[in-house]
Design a protein around this motif. Sequence first.
Motif, PDB file in Angstrom:
ATOM      1  N   LEU A 126       0.820  -1.207   0.000  1.00  0.00           N
ATOM      2  CA  LEU A 126       0.000   0.000   0.000  1.00  0.00           C
ATOM      3  C   LEU A 126       0.854   1.258   0.000  1.00  0.00           C
ATOM      4  CD1 LEU A 126      -2.877  -0.876   2.503  1.00  0.00           C
ATOM      5  CD2 LEU A 126      -2.830  -1.135   0.029  1.00  0.00           C
ATOM      6  N   LEU A 127       1.947   1.232   0.754  1.00  0.00           N
ATOM      7  CA  LEU A 127       2.844   2.381   0.822  1.00  0.00           C
ATOM      8  C   LEU A 127       3.441   2.681  -0.548  1.00  0.00           C
ATOM      9  CD1 LEU A 127       4.345   4.527   2.449  1.00  0.00           C
ATOM     10  CD2 LEU A 127       6.079   2.803   2.988  1.00  0.00           C
ATOM     11  N   ARG A 128       3.875   1.610  -1.237  1.00  0.00           N
ATOM     12  CA  ARG A 128       4.454   1.782  -2.577  1.00  0.00           C
ATOM     13  C   ARG A 128       3.428   2.358  -3.549  1.00  0.00           C
ATOM     14  NH1 ARG A 128       6.119  -2.915  -3.101  1.00  0.00           N
ATOM     15  NH2 ARG A 128       4.568  -3.834  -4.469  1.00  0.00           N
ATOM     16  N   LYS A 129       2.208   1.829  -3.507  1.00  0.00           N
ATOM     17  CA  LYS A 129       1.143   2.324  -4.391  1.00  0.00           C
ATOM     18  C   LYS A 129       0.792   3.771  -4.062  1.00  0.00           C
ATOM     19  CE  LYS A 129      -1.323   0.875  -6.950  1.00  0.00           C
ATOM     20  NZ  LYS A 129      -1.366   1.052  -8.411  1.00  0.00           N
ATOM     21  N   ASN A 130       0.748   4.095  -2.762  1.00  0.00           N
ATOM     22  CA  ASN A 130       0.421   5.452  -2.346  1.00  0.00           C
ATOM     23  C   ASN A 130       1.471   6.450  -2.843  1.00  0.00           C
ATOM     24  OD1 ASN A 130       0.785   7.614   0.164  1.00  0.00           O
ATOM     25  ND2 ASN A 130      -1.329   7.248  -0.450  1.00  0.00           N
ATOM     26  N   ASP A 131       2.742   6.058  -2.727  1.00  0.00           N
ATOM     27  CA  ASP A 131       3.823   6.933  -3.190  1.00  0.00           C
ATOM     28  C   ASP A 131       3.763   7.131  -4.703  1.00  0.00           C
ATOM     29  OD1 ASP A 131       4.704   7.233  -0.627  1.00  0.00           O
ATOM     30  OD2 ASP A 131       6.284   5.724  -0.766  1.00  0.00           O
ATOM     31  N   GLU A 175      -0.946   8.105   3.287  1.00  0.00           N
ATOM     32  CA  GLU A 175      -2.255   7.901   3.901  1.00  0.00           C
ATOM     33  C   GLU A 175      -2.710   6.445   3.844  1.00  0.00           C
ATOM     34  OE1 GLU A 175      -5.167  10.972   3.529  1.00  0.00           O
ATOM     35  OE2 GLU A 175      -3.903  12.072   2.135  1.00  0.00           O
ATOM     36  N   TYR A 176      -1.778   5.534   3.627  1.00  0.00           N
ATOM     37  CA  TYR A 176      -2.171   4.131   3.559  1.00  0.00           C
ATOM     38  C   TYR A 176      -2.698   3.629   4.902  1.00  0.00           C
ATOM     39  CZ  TYR A 176       2.082   2.644   6.015  1.00  0.00           C
ATOM     40  OH  TYR A 176       3.050   2.447   6.947  1.00  0.00           O
ATOM     41  N   GLY A 177      -2.284   4.291   6.002  1.00  0.00           N
ATOM     42  CA  GLY A 177      -2.761   3.899   7.313  1.00  0.00           C
ATOM     43  C   GLY A 177      -4.269   4.053   7.443  1.00  0.00           C
ATOM     44  N   LYS A 178      -4.831   5.111   6.821  1.00  0.00           N
ATOM     45  CA  LYS A 178      -6.277   5.325   6.847  1.00  0.00           C
ATOM     46  C   LYS A 178      -6.984   4.192   6.101  1.00  0.00           C
ATOM     47  CE  LYS A 178      -5.991  10.389   6.958  1.00  0.00           C
ATOM     48  NZ  LYS A 178      -6.365  11.637   6.234  1.00  0.00           N
TER      49      LYS A 178
END
Length: 379
Positions: free
Chosen positions: A211-216, A295-298
Amino acid sequence: MKSIFKMCLDGKGNETIARELQENEVLIPMAYWQSKGLNRGGKKTQTNPYKWCKTTVQKILSQQEYCGDIINLKTYSKSFKNKTRYENPKENWAVFKNVNEPIIDRETFETVQKFISKTKRRAPKKENGERSIFNGLIYCGDCHSKMRYHTSTSNKEIHYFTCSDNKVDYRGKCLGRHYVRADALEEVVKLELRRLVEMLEIDESYFAQLLLRKNDEEREKDKKFLESELQKAITRSNTVSQLYEKLYEDNVIGKVSDEWFVELSHKYEKERIDLKAKIADTRYKIEELKNTNSEYGKFISAIRRFMQMDNLTSPLLRELIDHIDIFETEGTGKSRTQRIVIYYRFIGYIELPNTAKQTHIADTRKGVAVEYITEQFTA
């Protein structure tokens, strides 16, 4: 434009006006400006240039600008991530009256507004049930138009979506209806969210990295787009300034009449003000984007809430999903398939790794089930 206002005063509804304009092959506004070489926005229309919608007619009839006025701040956006434009209350508008030469005289415009205000929209029939929780999230995968929610006239228990620009129902350009049952769609979305839940439970660390990679990636894409839009606005602003200076010089030496100078100077001044606001807004969005944490945490928190719920809700869907693309069905009978692609908020489309072919079956109603295989389902 004058003919549209006249037809309204003659008692014709928006749908009737749109149909007559289309039958008479009157160009829609965007196509008209492109035919004149004034391509607003720089994009060519992908729709039928003669395909009028009643909403277009409605918008034209409510445009105060046709009286010669200029109105700024009619809409606003909440943040760079929320690209939706929201309507600003009228009391917050910046209105400059009688700036341009009017196309519609003010008396005619105000008469039409009184006529429109007396025309009440029919309330939805109770037997058709409540609105779908997917309203506003579903788009045609081919023409990218919004999907419309319907209730079957023969069976009020059947609710479905179709492409709002399809040729069969709406005189549109899209050849396929992209029909999808609302209950089948809900089961598919549940199954896909459960896949996310399973992945979160199996390896939360790997899922978070994905998710972090996709968000970035999405943030970088947004940043490049905003920087491109900023450069275009700055370039156009400089061009407008040069055009205004040239216009002033031509007016001084008599090459441009005072009347023409006033009209064009108002036009350039309006564009200059709009560009100045756009440049400031875009720069703010770029800075906001730089300072925004991932914002992957949300997203993970929303998935955890889904794990504790029995049914999908509209607020949760809008917290998780940006939009869903529905493609036309392929095949017939038991071999009929339909591709559905879900784009999540903050991160876009997620391609989850599968260790083996996965097939899920869920009942949508008595005697009918949905078979879901990765991105496809058969109903």
